[in-house]
Scaffold this motif. Structure first.
Motif, PDB file in Angstrom:
ATOM      1  N   ALA A   1       2.807  18.487  -7.515  1.00 22.24           N
ATOM      2  CA  ALA A   1       3.081  17.486  -6.478  1.00 22.24           C
ATOM      3  C   ALA A   1       3.668  18.135  -5.245  1.00 22.24           C
ATOM      4  CB  ALA A   1       4.023  16.411  -7.018  1.00 22.24           C
ATOM      5  N   LEU A   2       4.529  19.132  -5.446  1.00 25.54           N
ATOM      6  CA  LEU A   2       5.133  19.822  -4.308  1.00 25.54           C
ATOM      7  C   LEU A   2       4.088  20.583  -3.508  1.00 25.54           C
ATOM      8  CD1 LEU A   2       7.549  20.709  -2.698  1.00 25.54           C
ATOM      9  CD2 LEU A   2       8.047  22.427  -4.432  1.00 25.54           C
TER      10      LEU A   2
ATOM     11  N   GLY B   1       3.120   9.260  -7.304  1.00 24.90           N
ATOM     12  CA  GLY B   1       4.100  10.227  -7.765  1.00 24.90           C
ATOM     13  C   GLY B   1       4.118  10.347  -9.278  1.00 24.90           C
ATOM     14  N   SER B   2       3.860   9.229  -9.963  1.00 30.17           N
ATOM     15  CA  SER B   2       3.870   9.242 -11.436  1.00 30.17           C
ATOM     16  C   SER B   2       2.596   9.824 -12.025  1.00 30.17           C
ATOM     17  CB  SER B   2       4.067   7.817 -11.965  1.00 30.17           C
ATOM     18  OG  SER B   2       2.920   7.013 -11.712  1.00 30.17           O
TER      19      SER B   2
ATOM     20  N   ALA C   1       0.532   9.271   9.018  1.00 30.64           N
ATOM     21  CA  ALA C   1       1.290   8.210   8.342  1.00 30.64           C
ATOM     22  C   ALA C   1       0.716   7.940   6.958  1.00 30.64           C
ATOM     23  CB  ALA C   1       1.270   6.934   9.183  1.00 30.64           C
ATOM     24  N   ALA C   2      -0.613   7.954   6.859  1.00 29.62           N
ATOM     25  CA  ALA C   2      -1.246   7.710   5.550  1.00 29.62           C
ATOM     26  C   ALA C   2      -0.886   8.800   4.548  1.00 29.62           C
ATOM     27  CB  ALA C   2      -2.763   7.614   5.709  1.00 29.62           C
ATOM     28  N   THR C   3      -0.695  10.036   5.043  1.00 31.02           N
ATOM     29  CA  THR C   3      -0.348  11.133   4.145  1.00 31.02           C
ATOM     30  C   THR C   3       1.157  11.318   4.006  1.00 31.02           C
ATOM     31  OG1 THR C   3      -0.563  12.708   5.979  1.00 31.02           O
ATOM     32  CG2 THR C   3      -2.486  12.396   4.555  1.00 31.02           C
ATOM     33  N   SER C   4       1.944  10.378   4.498  1.00 28.15           N
ATOM     34  CA  SER C   4       3.401  10.497   4.409  1.00 28.15           C
ATOM     35  C   SER C   4       3.915  10.305   2.991  1.00 28.15           C
ATOM     36  CB  SER C   4       4.079   9.486   5.346  1.00 28.15           C
ATOM     37  OG  SER C   4       3.798   8.151   4.950  1.00 28.15           O
ATOM     38  N   TYR C   5       3.017   9.944   2.042  1.00 25.96           N
ATOM     39  CA  TYR C   5       3.434   9.894   0.641  1.00 25.96           C
ATOM     40  C   TYR C   5       3.980  11.245   0.188  1.00 25.96           C
ATOM     41  CZ  TYR C   5      -1.055  12.209  -0.161  1.00 25.96           C
ATOM     42  OH  TYR C   5      -2.105  13.081  -0.117  1.00 25.96           O
ATOM     43  N   ALA C   6       3.660  12.301   0.947  1.00 22.90           N
ATOM     44  CA  ALA C   6       4.159  13.632   0.618  1.00 22.90           C
ATOM     45  C   ALA C   6       5.677  13.719   0.701  1.00 22.90           C
ATOM     46  CB  ALA C   6       3.534  14.671   1.555  1.00 22.90           C
ATOM     47  N   PHE C   7       6.334  12.777   1.401  1.00 21.86           N
ATOM     48  CA  PHE C   7       7.794  12.741   1.416  1.00 21.86           C
ATOM     49  C   PHE C   7       8.347  12.466   0.020  1.00 21.86           C
ATOM     50  CE2 PHE C   7       7.221  11.016   5.882  1.00 21.86           C
ATOM     51  CZ  PHE C   7       7.648  12.155   6.506  1.00 21.86           C
ATOM     52  N   VAL C   8       7.721  11.533  -0.697  1.00 23.56           N
ATOM     53  CA  VAL C   8       8.310  10.950  -1.895  1.00 23.56           C
ATOM     54  C   VAL C   8       7.691  11.479  -3.184  1.00 23.56           C
ATOM     55  CG1 VAL C   8       8.831   8.771  -3.070  1.00 23.56           C
ATOM     56  CG2 VAL C   8       8.803   8.855  -0.572  1.00 23.56           C
ATOM     57  N   ASN C   9       6.379  11.739  -3.178  1.00 25.33           N
ATOM     58  CA  ASN C   9       5.695  12.141  -4.412  1.00 25.33           C
ATOM     59  C   ASN C   9       6.343  13.323  -5.130  1.00 25.33           C
ATOM     60  OD1 ASN C   9       2.146  11.340  -3.856  1.00 25.33           O
ATOM     61  ND2 ASN C   9       3.931  10.058  -4.155  1.00 25.33           N
ATOM     62  N   PRO C  10       6.735  14.402  -4.419  1.00 29.57           N
ATOM     63  CA  PRO C  10       7.329  15.525  -5.148  1.00 29.57           C
ATOM     64  C   PRO C  10       8.608  15.145  -5.884  1.00 29.57           C
ATOM     65  CG  PRO C  10       6.647  16.216  -2.964  1.00 29.57           C
ATOM     66  CD  PRO C  10       6.533  14.721  -2.991  1.00 29.57           C
TER      67      PRO C  10
ATOM     68  N   ALA D   1       0.834  -1.205   0.000  1.00 33.27           N
ATOM     69  CA  ALA D   1       0.000   0.000   0.000  1.00 33.27           C
ATOM     70  C   ALA D   1       0.867   1.253   0.000  1.00 33.27           C
ATOM     71  CB  ALA D   1      -0.923  -0.009   1.214  1.00 33.27           C
ATOM     72  N   PHE D   2       1.915   1.281   0.826  1.00 30.49           N
ATOM     73  CA  PHE D   2       2.797   2.442   0.853  1.00 30.49           C
ATOM     74  C   PHE D   2       3.549   2.595  -0.470  1.00 30.49           C
ATOM     75  CE2 PHE D   2       2.492   2.395   5.579  1.00 30.49           C
ATOM     76  CZ  PHE D   2       2.143   3.724   5.734  1.00 30.49           C
ATOM     77  N   PHE D   3       3.950   1.497  -1.080  1.00 30.19           N
ATOM     78  CA  PHE D   3       4.634   1.566  -2.376  1.00 30.19           C
ATOM     79  C   PHE D   3       3.713   2.204  -3.426  1.00 30.19           C
ATOM     80  CE2 PHE D   3       5.551  -0.084  -6.594  1.00 30.19           C
ATOM     81  CZ  PHE D   3       6.903   0.183  -6.711  1.00 30.19           C
ATOM     82  N   ALA D   4       2.441   1.793  -3.410  1.00 28.15           N
ATOM     83  CA  ALA D   4       1.484   2.351  -4.368  1.00 28.15           C
ATOM     84  C   ALA D   4       1.346   3.859  -4.177  1.00 28.15           C
ATOM     85  CB  ALA D   4       0.132   1.666  -4.228  1.00 28.15           C
ATOM     86  N   LEU D   5       1.291   4.297  -2.914  1.00 28.27           N
ATOM     87  CA  LEU D   5       1.157   5.727  -2.662  1.00 28.27           C
ATOM     88  C   LEU D   5       2.418   6.479  -3.051  1.00 28.27           C
ATOM     89  CD1 LEU D   5      -0.703   6.184   0.740  1.00 28.27           C
ATOM     90  CD2 LEU D   5      -1.612   5.950  -1.549  1.00 28.27           C
ATOM     91  N   TYR D   6       3.559   5.964  -2.681  1.00 26.47           N
ATOM     92  CA  TYR D   6       4.803   6.697  -2.877  1.00 26.47           C
ATOM     93  C   TYR D   6       5.170   6.835  -4.358  1.00 26.47           C
ATOM     94  CZ  TYR D   6       5.765   6.312   2.149  1.00 26.47           C
ATOM     95  OH  TYR D   6       5.720   6.404   3.514  1.00 26.47           O
ATOM     96  N   PHE D   7       5.115   5.737  -5.098  1.00 27.26           N
ATOM     97  CA  PHE D   7       5.665   5.747  -6.448  1.00 27.26           C
ATOM     98  C   PHE D   7       4.593   5.838  -7.539  1.00 27.26           C
ATOM     99  CE2 PHE D   7       8.843   3.734  -3.720  1.00 27.26           C
ATOM    100  CZ  PHE D   7       9.915   4.566  -3.972  1.00 27.26           C
TER     101      PHE D   7
END
Length: 300
Positions: A106-107, A27-28, A247-256, A18-24
């Motif tokens: 994204a930023l 992001g795409s 934690a669920a919104t931590s995709y903000a670390f990687v998406n930008p 689930a985290f991989f889906a959010l992060y990458f």
């Protein structure tokens, strides 16, 4: 020999996926949205994306024997769908159509955890000094972001994308306090209602196709339906139900970072020093406010 640890392993793998889906994957999607709006009107594309994905998820959930949702669950899921998808994702899609670069979009959306913390406070969650410091640092990042040429060239896009981030954050916090269907049924209802609202907005605003989208436009829509909606959004709904909102919104670390890299490599986007500095400041703020959340989770 005990076999009890196996369920824990499966749950852990589900969280990782689930985290991989959010992060990458998410992001795409910023780059894919930019490609899509070159041949689709923005609200029409976003509405089609979510209605198609929601219908597929609903059919799959019913096939798997999921119970029909109650009227209250329909209303609750619809409200969250409008906040997250119509206002949140729809706002990002329109902003990119107005010229906001995918990496900068994204930023700007990386401010979601800051808004999440503010709205959680309205629902009674007490914030630490470290978290308030993160909010202040994040506001400085927003100011820096608006100094860059990408958002100065589209002030309306800048305002819209920050509104989208705030709507997404409020919906994320509020969803934990509502009676929603279990599993993919919640995602399906949210997408159906949110997508329908976007299609209505498209119709009322006078959007229409000048000509059929080209191959890139159809491929973009397909990618957003399958990967951006069915897989990634369902992963987000799963995480909202199983981890803290921060934690669920931590995709903000990687998406930008993912979005900026893809935009530079494949769309010829250019990021100036104000945007680069804003990225460092905003991500630093997100890290700052997320540390207490992860510490509490580890302590639990």
């Amino acid at each position: 020999m005990s076999v009890m640890p196996m369920p824990k392993a499966r749950v852990s793998l589900t969280l990782i996926a689930a985290f991989f889906a959010l992060y990458f994957i998410w992001g795409s999607t910023y780059l894919v949205i930019r490609i899509g709006v070159e041949s689709w009107p923005p609200m029409l594309m976003a509405g089609c994306r979510f209605v198609i994905a929601g219908a597929l998820l609903l059919a799959w959930a019913l096939y798997r024997g999921a119970p029909l949702p109650s009227g209250r669950q329909w209303l609750n899921a619809g409200a969250i769908g409008v906040l997250l998808l119509s206002c949140g994702n729809g706002g990002v899609t329109v902003a990119e159509h107005w010229g906001v670069a995918s990496g900068v979009a994204a930023l700007a959306v990386a401010t979601v955890p800051l808004f999440t913390l503010v709205f959680a406070r309205l629902f009674g969650q007490r914030n630490t000094l470290l978290e308030w410091g993160g909010i202040g640092l994040g506001l400085c990042g927003i100011v820096l972001l608006n100094l860059g040429s990408n958002l100065q060239g589209s002030p309306a896009g800048a305002a819209l994308i920050l509104f989208a981030a705030a709507a997404w954050a409020f919906g994320s916090v509020w969803s934990r306090r509502l009676d929603l269907p279990a599993g993919p049924m919640a995602s399906a209802l949210e997408m159906l209602v949110g997508g329908a609202a976007l299609l209505l907005g498209s119709q009322l605003s006078g959007e229409h196709l000048q000509q059929l989208p080209d191959l890139r436009g159809w491929l973009a829509l397909g990618y957003l339906v399958v990967f951006g909606s069915i897989i990634a959004f369902s992963a987000y709904v799963y995480l909202l139900a199983n981890v803290r909102p921060a934690a669920a919104t931590s995709y903000a670390f990687v998406n930008p970072a993912v979005a900026v890299l893809l935009g530079v490599l494949f769309a010829g986007e250019h990021i100036g020093w104000p945007e680069a500095l804003a990225m460092a400041v905003i991500i630093g703020a997100v890290v700052l406010i997320s540390l207490p959340q992860w510490r509490r989770r580890e302590a639990a």
